[in-house]
Scaffold this active site. Structure first.
Site, mmCIF file in Angstrom:
data_model
loop_
_atom_site.group_PDB
_atom_site.id
_atom_site.type_symbol
_atom_site.label_atom_id
_atom_site.label_comp_id
_atom_site.label_asym_id
_atom_site.label_seq_id
_atom_site.Cartn_x
_atom_site.Cartn_y
_atom_site.Cartn_z
ATOM 1 N N ARG A 13 0.832 -1.213 0.000
ATOM 2 C CA ARG A 13 0.000 0.000 0.000
ATOM 3 C C ARG A 13 0.868 1.264 0.000
ATOM 4 O O ARG A 13 1.019 1.936 -1.019
ATOM 5 C CB ARG A 13 -0.956 -0.030 1.216
ATOM 6 C CG ARG A 13 -2.059 1.000 1.165
ATOM 7 C CD ARG A 13 -1.664 2.386 1.661
ATOM 8 N NE ARG A 13 -1.141 2.400 3.015
ATOM 9 C CZ ARG A 13 -0.590 3.469 3.563
ATOM 10 N NH1 ARG A 13 -0.465 4.600 2.884
ATOM 11 N NH2 ARG A 13 -0.101 3.421 4.799
ATOM 12 N N HIS A 205 5.070 4.521 12.815
ATOM 13 C CA HIS A 205 5.138 4.470 11.338
ATOM 14 C C HIS A 205 6.082 5.593 10.898
ATOM 15 O O HIS A 205 5.684 6.750 10.795
ATOM 16 C CB HIS A 205 3.712 4.676 10.825
ATOM 17 C CG HIS A 205 3.539 4.690 9.340
ATOM 18 N ND1 HIS A 205 2.863 3.691 8.657
ATOM 19 C CD2 HIS A 205 3.887 5.594 8.390
ATOM 20 C CE1 HIS A 205 2.816 3.985 7.368
ATOM 21 N NE2 HIS A 205 3.429 5.137 7.178
ATOM 22 N N HIS A 207 8.709 7.372 8.271
ATOM 23 C CA HIS A 207 9.351 7.543 6.972
ATOM 24 C C HIS A 207 10.788 7.991 7.265
ATOM 25 O O HIS A 207 11.088 8.495 8.347
ATOM 26 C CB HIS A 207 8.558 8.524 6.114
ATOM 27 C CG HIS A 207 7.274 7.912 5.603
ATOM 28 N ND1 HIS A 207 7.146 7.393 4.347
ATOM 29 C CD2 HIS A 207 6.088 7.686 6.217
ATOM 30 C CE1 HIS A 207 5.934 6.890 4.188
ATOM 31 N NE2 HIS A 207 5.258 7.058 5.317
ATOM 32 N N CYS A 238 3.901 9.475 0.674
ATOM 33 C CA CYS A 238 2.518 9.900 0.481
ATOM 34 C C CYS A 238 2.475 10.915 -0.655
ATOM 35 O O CYS A 238 3.180 11.921 -0.617
ATOM 36 C CB CYS A 238 1.976 10.507 1.772
ATOM 37 S SG CYS A 238 0.311 11.155 1.575
HETATM 38 P P1 HMG Z 1 -13.097 14.048 -2.577
HETATM 39 O O1 HMG Z 1 -12.884 14.187 -4.035
HETATM 40 O O2 HMG Z 1 -12.768 15.210 -1.743
HETATM 41 O O3 HMG Z 1 -14.496 13.599 -2.128
HETATM 42 O O4 HMG Z 1 -12.285 12.787 -2.102
HETATM 43 P P2 HMG Z 1 -15.928 13.261 -2.488
HETATM 44 O O5 HMG Z 1 -16.381 12.465 -1.306
HETATM 45 O O6 HMG Z 1 -16.636 14.530 -2.836
HETATM 46 O O7 HMG Z 1 -15.917 12.300 -3.753
HETATM 47 C C1 HMG Z 1 -15.558 12.724 -5.027
HETATM 48 C C2 HMG Z 1 -15.511 11.537 -5.966
HETATM 49 O O8 HMG Z 1 -14.680 10.507 -5.431
HETATM 50 C C3 HMG Z 1 -16.866 10.894 -6.191
HETATM 51 O O9 HMG Z 1 -16.850 10.379 -7.506
HETATM 52 C C4 HMG Z 1 -16.875 9.741 -5.231
HETATM 53 O O10 HMG Z 1 -17.730 8.708 -5.653
HETATM 54 C C5 HMG Z 1 -15.432 9.285 -5.300
HETATM 55 P P3 HMG Z 1 -17.481 11.180 -8.751
HETATM 56 O O11 HMG Z 1 -18.897 11.417 -8.353
HETATM 57 O O12 HMG Z 1 -16.682 12.464 -8.866
HETATM 58 O O13 HMG Z 1 -17.271 10.239 -9.890
HETATM 59 N N1 HMG Z 1 -15.004 8.606 -4.070
HETATM 60 C C6 HMG Z 1 -14.477 7.355 -4.059
HETATM 61 N N2 HMG Z 1 -14.218 6.482 -5.046
HETATM 62 C C7 HMG Z 1 -13.688 5.298 -4.679
HETATM 63 N N3 HMG Z 1 -13.392 4.979 -3.401
HETATM 64 C C8 HMG Z 1 -13.646 5.826 -2.387
HETATM 65 C C9 HMG Z 1 -14.209 7.070 -2.719
HETATM 66 N N4 HMG Z 1 -14.584 8.118 -1.974
HETATM 67 C C10 HMG Z 1 -15.062 9.042 -2.805
HETATM 68 N N5 HMG Z 1 -13.344 5.479 -1.141
HETATM 69 C C11 HMG Z 1 -11.230 11.211 -0.686
HETATM 70 C C12 HMG Z 1 -12.091 12.429 -0.754
HETATM 71 C C13 HMG Z 1 -10.862 10.956 0.746
HETATM 72 C C14 HMG Z 1 -12.001 10.025 -1.245
HETATM 73 C C15 HMG Z 1 -9.963 11.455 -1.558
HETATM 74 O O14 HMG Z 1 -9.365 12.662 -1.157
HETATM 75 C C16 HMG Z 1 -8.966 10.341 -1.459
HETATM 76 O O15 HMG Z 1 -9.216 9.229 -1.896
HETATM 77 N N6 HMG Z 1 -7.775 10.618 -0.897
HETATM 78 C C17 HMG Z 1 -6.791 9.580 -0.760
HETATM 79 C C18 HMG Z 1 -5.522 10.143 -0.307
HETATM 80 C C19 HMG Z 1 -4.538 9.011 -0.053
HETATM 81 O O16 HMG Z 1 -4.782 7.853 -0.333
HETATM 82 N N7 HMG Z 1 -3.374 9.381 0.495
HETATM 83 C C20 HMG Z 1 -2.353 8.447 0.780
HETATM 84 C C21 HMG Z 1 -2.692 7.559 1.948
HETATM 85 S S1 HMG Z 1 -2.442 8.315 3.527
HETATM 86 C C22 HMG Z 1 -0.754 8.062 3.862
HETATM 87 O O17 HMG Z 1 -0.028 7.640 3.007
HETATM 88 C C23 HMG Z 1 -0.237 8.305 5.244
HETATM 89 C C24 HMG Z 1 0.021 7.013 6.028
HETATM 90 O O18 HMG Z 1 0.932 6.167 5.347
HETATM 91 C C25 HMG Z 1 0.590 7.350 7.420
HETATM 92 C C26 HMG Z 1 1.765 8.316 7.374
HETATM 93 O O19 HMG Z 1 2.760 8.053 6.680
HETATM 94 O O20 HMG Z 1 1.632 9.347 8.057
HETATM 95 C C27 HMG Z 1 -1.288 6.214 6.230
HETATM 96 MG MG MG Z 2 3.077 6.369 5.364
#
Ligand code: HMG
Ligand code: MG
Length: 297
Positions: A13, A205, A207, A238
């Protein structure tokens, strides 16, 4: 009995989400299956976030369908909201992880929501998960610094971690998303959070942007933490945290832990081979010093 540590392997992931070149679904499945044969007990398999924001993991359902789930291994997946939870469940996930941050600015960049709003999004996820018997892990990002806000007060980390735990997360992983922490700060942060959430329910966690991750982990082990997130070959980052580099390499963590007489249940040789295989797949050298040293000359 030897003191033991559980590694949460996040390469499938966190390790892949930042890769710009699309990794084939079959290779993602092969990665998880290889990791399953190393003795790991927790492997974060993929992420059910919006494919628009993280296109690399748009094949999450196909990955879940393709992996061989070995008994005794948990395969958590990242979910940002109820929609992600429903997709994850439809794909057969039995453990999920929700994620927020101690910094408002980072949260807005990463998931387009403030901290309070993100926690409101998690409520239905936790309620559905409780009814389904699904375990939920929680992440707090930017615990030692934020790419937008800079300093992050420890009190904010304590508050957000406490809220995730109170909401029902069985474990809260504290993320140094951009790898800016140093051991004294990491220990102070961990100790403060442990006043609010039992240390047995905490994970770290790190980095490794500044090469501090192993030192930070050691400081947190000394403060009682026994769950460590890491990614083989030091992959990861990220996409919404400018300057974030790879995770601490799992091989390096396991080498350190075994050297300290701590048990992980992991076959270091098999883990290192998997890390080298992944690095070759991604077309680069492994980011694990131990993985390199253990490899063919
Ligand atoms: P958004 O665009 O602000 O929100 O996304 P929305 O709720 O208005 O939805 C817009 C569109 O996204 C819609 O589709 C929804 O259906 C779709 P449209 O009508 O435009 O076709 N949608 C989804 N589709 C599939 N799966 C879903 C989903 N939710 C909404 N779950 C949202 C908000 C949170 C979804 C978006 O900003 C997002 O997916 N962000 C992901 C960011 C991410 O993955 N970042 C990396 C992971 S975090 C990390 O790495 C840190 C960590 O490792 C710890 C650390 O290191 O600190 C964990
Ligand atoms: Mg991370």
């Amino acid at each position: 009995m030897a003191d033991s540590v559980r590694l949460v392997e996040v390469a499938p992931r966190d390790g892949l989400q930042n890769e710009t070149r699309q990794v084939a679904t079959a290779d993602k499945i092969a990665l998880v299956d290889r990791l399953s044969r190393t003795g790991l007990r927790s492997i974060e398999a993929t992420s059910f976030v919006s494919p628009r924001w993280v296109p690399q993991l748009a094949d999450a359902a196909a990955v879940m369908a393709g992996i061989e789930r070995a008994p005794g291994i948990a395969y958590p997946v990242l979910v940002p909201n109820e929609q992600g939870y429903r997709r994850a469940r439809a794909a057969g996930a039995t453990e999920v992880a929700v994620f927020t941050a101690a910094s408002e600015a980072f949260n807005r960049a990463n998931i387009h929501a403030g901290i309070d709003e993100s926690i409101e999004r998690f409520r239905p996820v936790l309620a559905l998960a409780a009814a389904d018997g699904v375990r939920v892990r929680g992440y707090v990002s930017t615990v030692l610094g934020c790419p937008y806000q800079g300093e992050v007060p420890i009190a904010d980390v304590v508050r957000v971690a406490g809220r995730l735990h109170a909401l029902g997360c069985y474990e809260v992983s504290l993320g140094d998303t951009i790898g800016v922490g140093t051991p004294g700060k990491a220990r102070a942060m961990l100790r403060a959070v442990a006043q609010e959430v039992p240390v047995q329910a905490l994970a770290v966690h790190f980095h490794d942007t500044y090469g501090q991750a192993l030192a930070n982990i050691l400081a947190c082990l000394e403060a009682g933490v026994r769950v460590v997130d890491a990614a083989v070959a030091g992959t990861g980052g990220c996409p919404y945290a400018k300057g974030a580099s790879g995770n601490v390499a799992s091989e390096d963590v396991v080498y350190m832990l075994h050297g300290m007489g701590m048990d992980t249940g992991i076959d270091l040789g098999a883990l290192a081979a998997t890390g080298r295989w992944l690095a070759a797949l991604l077309g680069r050298d492994t980011g694990s010093r131990a993985g390199k040293a253990l490899g063919p000359a």
